[in-house]
Design an enzyme around this catalytic site. Structure first.
Site, PDB file in Angstrom:
ATOM      1  N   HIS A   1      -7.207  -5.223  10.231  1.00 48.01           N
ATOM      2  CA  HIS A   1      -7.020  -4.910   8.790  1.00 48.01           C
ATOM      3  C   HIS A   1      -5.639  -5.488   8.284  1.00 48.01           C
ATOM      4  CE1 HIS A   1      -5.042  -0.817   9.209  1.00 48.01           C
ATOM      5  NE2 HIS A   1      -4.130  -1.816   9.455  1.00 48.01           N
TER       6      HIS A   1
ATOM      7  N   GLU B   1      -9.564  -2.039   5.369  1.00 54.38           N
ATOM      8  CA  GLU B   1     -10.228  -1.600   6.453  1.00 54.38           C
ATOM      9  C   GLU B   1     -11.551  -2.463   6.558  1.00 54.38           C
ATOM     10  OE1 GLU B   1      -8.365  -0.199   8.602  1.00 54.38           O
ATOM     11  OE2 GLU B   1      -8.056   1.955   8.171  1.00 54.38           O
TER      12      GLU B   1
ATOM     13  N   ASP C   1       0.732  -1.248   0.109  1.00 50.85           N
ATOM     14  CA  ASP C   1       0.029   0.028  -0.058  1.00 50.85           C
ATOM     15  C   ASP C   1       0.971   1.294   0.019  1.00 50.85           C
ATOM     16  OD1 ASP C   1       1.008  -0.651   2.530  1.00 50.85           O
ATOM     17  OD2 ASP C   1      -1.310  -1.001   3.466  1.00 50.85           O
TER      18      ASP C   1
ATOM     19  N   ASN D   1      -7.665  -3.085  14.354  1.00 54.03           N
ATOM     20  CA  ASN D   1      -8.838  -3.485  14.005  1.00 54.03           C
ATOM     21  C   ASN D   1      -9.048  -4.475  12.912  1.00 54.03           C
ATOM     22  OD1 ASN D   1      -7.891  -2.734  11.515  1.00 54.03           O
ATOM     23  ND2 ASN D   1      -9.218  -0.688  11.483  1.00 54.03           N
TER      24      ASN D   1
HETATM   25  C1  F6R Z   1       1.201  -1.335   6.217  1.00 48.72           C
HETATM   26  C2  F6R Z   1       0.029  -2.230   6.291  1.00 48.72           C
HETATM   27  C3  F6R Z   1      -0.750  -2.226   7.586  1.00 48.72           C
HETATM   28  C4  F6R Z   1      -0.215  -2.739   8.676  1.00 48.72           C
HETATM   29  C5  F6R Z   1      -0.829  -2.633  10.035  1.00 48.72           C
HETATM   30  C6  F6R Z   1      -0.117  -2.872  11.281  1.00 48.72           C
HETATM   31  O1  F6R Z   1       1.895  -1.636   4.945  1.00 48.72           O
HETATM   32  O2  F6R Z   1      -0.470  -2.748   5.203  1.00 48.72           O
HETATM   33  O3  F6R Z   1      -1.816  -3.283   7.292  1.00 48.72           O
HETATM   34  O4  F6R Z   1       0.574  -3.814   8.433  1.00 48.72           O
HETATM   35  O5  F6R Z   1      -1.708  -1.622  10.124  1.00 48.72           O
HETATM   36  O6  F6R Z   1       0.793  -1.518  11.578  1.00 48.72           O
HETATM   37  P1  F6R Z   1       1.803  -1.715  12.609  1.00 48.72           P
HETATM   38  O7  F6R Z   1       2.785  -2.718  12.043  1.00 48.72           O
HETATM   39  O8  F6R Z   1       2.469  -0.436  12.564  1.00 48.72           O
HETATM   40  O9  F6R Z   1       1.344  -1.978  13.849  1.00 48.72           O
END
Ligand code: F6R
Length: 263
Positions: A138, A143, A67, A136
């Protein structure tokens, strides 16, 4: 799903790096899907160490990031391009032409999302997709409520995600509201997924995606449909799993025939 619980964040990072190292040794042209955020930093640090100390060769490896924030140029310090450059790419011998991160400033982002899918296909598909999980539930920026059949597209971030990511910006107002993300179905097409989760704040999401129902309210739960997922969890992230003793027992009692193939 293979669930591996290790004492610490460092231990899951090392385990993930070992899996990727073995996969690159078995297939030097490996196609890796990568994530940003705090979770994979330990893994990237380990890969850099293995490259420096053991000469692990990334020159023929191709990468696709999950992303990117819509509207952020590649050289913006909070863009995921910049993050990947700083935390992995500039420390290893990967060829810049083999690196793909969605272009946040693409003039026609909708058409661009379709092209990103085509580029993944042209590269032969993703061999191993590295994933973190949001609190959450994702994966990528899919989301809650995202279609489990979704492909690469533009998504509106939830307030929760904006607040979680605000720590990297000067304030929550600065966090972009939209992102380009691979879809859930794009992720499910990877040949193998490695999901990492660390810390107590992830425990609820981890229990929901591994042991809860498959639901678009927890997009990571779609991974239950994938034939080859390894979840690498530290004790805190695993703390709400009902079957955690069973997962440990399974992991400790694997027959040689059940061990993972490298690719
Ligand atoms: C980032 C991504 C997100 C993160 C997720 C966890 O490229 O795709 O799904 O992996 O938000 O974020 P952290 O690791 O910062 O807790």
């Amino acid at each position: 799903m293979e669930v591996i619980i290790k004492e610490t964040y460092e231990a899951i990072s090392q385990e993930a790096a070992t899996i990727i190292r073995e996969a690159i040794l078995a297939k030097p042209t490996l196609v890796l899907g990568l994530a940003t955020g705090a979770t994979p930093l330990g893994l990237y640090g380990e890969l850099i160490r293995i490259h420096r100390q053991e000469g692990l060769d990334f020159s023929r490896v191709t990468t696709f990031n999950l992303d990117e924030y819509l509207g952020l140029p590649a050289d913006h310090p909070q863009s995921y391009h910049y993050f990947m450059q700083e935390n992995l790419f500039r420390h290893i011998n990967i060829s810049p032409e083999n690196v793909h991160t969605p272009q946040g400033t693409a003039p026609d982002p909708v058409a661009y999302c379709d092209r990103y899918e085509e580029e993944i296909q042209r590269a032969g598909g993703i061999d191993i997709q590295v994933l973190g999980v949001g609190s959450n539930g994702h994966i990528g920026f899919n989301e809650p409520g995202s279609s489990l059949g979704s492909r690469t597209r533009i998504k509106t971030l939830t307030r929760e995600t904006i607040e979680h990511n605000a720590r990297f910006f000067s304030s929550a107002d600065q966090v972009p509201r939209f992102a380009i993300t691979m879809g859930v179905a794009t992720i499910l097409e990877s040949r193998r997924c490695l999901v990492l989760a660390s810390g107590r704040e992830k425990a609820r999401a981890v229990a929901a995606f591994i042991e809860g129902p498959i639901t678009s309210s927890v997009t990571a739960s779609a991974l239950q449909l994938h034939p080859r997922v390894t979840a690498l969890l530290d004790e805190a992230a695993a703390s709400r799993l009902k079957l955690r003793e069973y997962y440990r027992w399974v992991y400790e009692n694997k027959s040689a025939a059940q061990r993972w193939r490298a690719t």
